[in-house]
Design a protein around this motif. Structure first.
Motif, PDB file in Angstrom:
ATOM      1  N   MET A   1       0.854  -1.165   0.000  1.00  0.00           N
ATOM      2  CA  MET A   1       0.000   0.000   0.000  1.00  0.00           C
ATOM      3  C   MET A   1       0.904   1.233   0.000  1.00  0.00           C
ATOM      4  SD  MET A   1      -3.095   1.016   2.649  1.00  0.00           S
ATOM      5  CE  MET A   1      -3.244  -0.637   3.157  1.00  0.00           C
ATOM      6  N   ASN A   2       0.549   2.197  -0.831  1.00  0.00           N
ATOM      7  CA  ASN A   2       1.408   3.372  -0.916  1.00  0.00           C
ATOM      8  C   ASN A   2       1.108   4.343   0.232  1.00  0.00           C
ATOM      9  OD1 ASN A   2      -0.790   4.997  -1.588  1.00  0.00           O
ATOM     10  ND2 ASN A   2      -0.453   4.778  -3.779  1.00  0.00           N
ATOM     11  N   LEU A   3       1.959   5.309   0.393  1.00  0.00           N
ATOM     12  CA  LEU A   3       1.884   6.267   1.490  1.00  0.00           C
ATOM     13  C   LEU A   3       0.607   7.087   1.451  1.00  0.00           C
ATOM     14  CD1 LEU A   3       3.310   7.374   3.937  1.00  0.00           C
ATOM     15  CD2 LEU A   3       4.545   8.950   2.461  1.00  0.00           C
ATOM     16  N   LYS A   4       0.160   7.463   0.261  1.00  0.00           N
ATOM     17  CA  LYS A   4      -1.059   8.266   0.131  1.00  0.00           C
ATOM     18  C   LYS A   4      -2.274   7.494   0.654  1.00  0.00           C
ATOM     19  CE  LYS A   4      -3.560  11.125  -3.153  1.00  0.00           C
ATOM     20  NZ  LYS A   4      -3.636  11.645  -4.500  1.00  0.00           N
ATOM     21  N   LYS A   5      -2.374   6.212   0.317  1.00  0.00           N
ATOM     22  CA  LYS A   5      -3.484   5.392   0.797  1.00  0.00           C
ATOM     23  C   LYS A   5      -3.407   5.218   2.310  1.00  0.00           C
ATOM     24  CE  LYS A   5      -4.698   2.650  -3.220  1.00  0.00           C
ATOM     25  NZ  LYS A   5      -4.820   1.293  -3.768  1.00  0.00           N
ATOM     26  N   GLN A   6      -2.208   5.034   2.842  1.00  0.00           N
ATOM     27  CA  GLN A   6      -2.041   4.881   4.277  1.00  0.00           C
ATOM     28  C   GLN A   6      -2.513   6.133   5.018  1.00  0.00           C
ATOM     29  OE1 GLN A   6       2.108   3.886   4.598  1.00  0.00           O
ATOM     30  NE2 GLN A   6       1.667   1.699   4.745  1.00  0.00           N
ATOM     31  N   ARG A   7      -2.153   7.296   4.503  1.00  0.00           N
ATOM     32  CA  ARG A   7      -2.580   8.556   5.121  1.00  0.00           C
ATOM     33  C   ARG A   7      -4.093   8.700   5.063  1.00  0.00           C
ATOM     34  NH1 ARG A   7       1.919  12.598   2.603  1.00  0.00           N
ATOM     35  NH2 ARG A   7       3.637  11.951   3.940  1.00  0.00           N
ATOM     36  N   CYS A   8      -4.678   8.322   3.943  1.00  0.00           N
ATOM     37  CA  CYS A   8      -6.118   8.408   3.779  1.00  0.00           C
ATOM     38  C   CYS A   8      -6.835   7.495   4.778  1.00  0.00           C
ATOM     39  CB  CYS A   8      -6.498   8.034   2.350  1.00  0.00           C
ATOM     40  SG  CYS A   8      -8.255   8.183   2.013  1.00  0.00           S
ATOM     41  N   ILE A   9      -6.358   6.283   4.921  1.00  0.00           N
ATOM     42  CA  ILE A   9      -6.956   5.331   5.860  1.00  0.00           C
ATOM     43  C   ILE A   9      -6.810   5.843   7.294  1.00  0.00           C
ATOM     44  CG2 ILE A   9      -6.713   3.019   6.857  1.00  0.00           C
ATOM     45  CD1 ILE A   9      -6.069   2.057   3.980  1.00  0.00           C
ATOM     46  N   PHE A  10      -5.636   6.363   7.633  1.00  0.00           N
ATOM     47  CA  PHE A  10      -5.402   6.903   8.962  1.00  0.00           C
ATOM     48  C   PHE A  10      -6.360   8.059   9.250  1.00  0.00           C
ATOM     49  CE2 PHE A  10      -3.330  10.039  11.720  1.00  0.00           C
ATOM     50  CZ  PHE A  10      -3.179   9.285  12.868  1.00  0.00           C
ATOM     51  N   THR A  11      -6.536   8.955   8.295  1.00  0.00           N
ATOM     52  CA  THR A  11      -7.432  10.100   8.460  1.00  0.00           C
ATOM     53  C   THR A  11      -8.871   9.635   8.628  1.00  0.00           C
ATOM     54  OG1 THR A  11      -5.953  11.469   7.113  1.00  0.00           O
ATOM     55  CG2 THR A  11      -8.204  12.270   7.428  1.00  0.00           C
ATOM     56  N   LEU A  12      -9.270   8.648   7.848  1.00  0.00           N
ATOM     57  CA  LEU A  12     -10.626   8.111   7.933  1.00  0.00           C
ATOM     58  C   LEU A  12     -10.869   7.472   9.299  1.00  0.00           C
ATOM     59  CD1 LEU A  12     -13.316   7.534   6.560  1.00  0.00           C
ATOM     60  CD2 LEU A  12     -12.300   5.457   5.632  1.00  0.00           C
ATOM     61  N   LYS A  13      -9.922   6.681   9.772  1.00  0.00           N
ATOM     62  CA  LYS A  13     -10.061   6.051  11.090  1.00  0.00           C
ATOM     63  C   LYS A  13     -10.147   7.100  12.190  1.00  0.00           C
ATOM     64  CE  LYS A  13      -7.837   1.620  10.168  1.00  0.00           C
ATOM     65  NZ  LYS A  13      -6.694   0.747  10.476  1.00  0.00           N
ATOM     66  N   LYS A  14      -9.345   8.132  12.083  1.00  0.00           N
ATOM     67  CA  LYS A  14      -9.354   9.202  13.079  1.00  0.00           C
ATOM     68  C   LYS A  14     -10.707   9.916  13.079  1.00  0.00           C
ATOM     69  CE  LYS A  14      -6.647  13.197  14.525  1.00  0.00           C
ATOM     70  NZ  LYS A  14      -5.538  14.072  14.229  1.00  0.00           N
ATOM     71  N   THR A  15     -11.261  10.172  11.895  1.00  0.00           N
ATOM     72  CA  THR A  15     -12.559  10.834  11.773  1.00  0.00           C
ATOM     73  C   THR A  15     -13.663   9.967  12.363  1.00  0.00           C
ATOM     74  OG1 THR A  15     -11.828  11.967   9.767  1.00  0.00           O
ATOM     75  CG2 THR A  15     -14.201  11.856  10.155  1.00  0.00           C
TER      76      THR A  15
END
Length: 66
Positions: A1-15
């Motif tokens: 998984m690339n860094l952009k997807k990881q950041r997106c998933i992290f942001t979604l989980k945080k939200t």
């Protein structure tokens, strides 16, 4: 998984976590408010079953499913 997807998933989980925490905070506030209202109305010294029935009514009035 690339860094952009990881950041997106992290942001979604945080939200989602923030939404869940906000919901739980609001629910807790309403439940505590219900218990205070019942106690103010009935006072102290009654059987637990009396408080239980009144709490069921108060929670239903506030549209809190239990």
């Amino acid at each position: 998984m690339n860094l952009k997807k990881q950041r997106c998933i992290f942001t979604l989980k945080k939200t989602i976590n923030m939404i869940t925490q906000k919901y739980l905070d609001e629910l807790t506030y309403e439940v505590i408010g219900s218990t205070i209202e019942v106690h103010k109305t009935l006072g102290r010294g009654l059987l637990e079953s009396v408080y239980h029935e009144c709490m069921k009514e108060e929670l239903a009035t506030r549209k809190i499913n239990f």
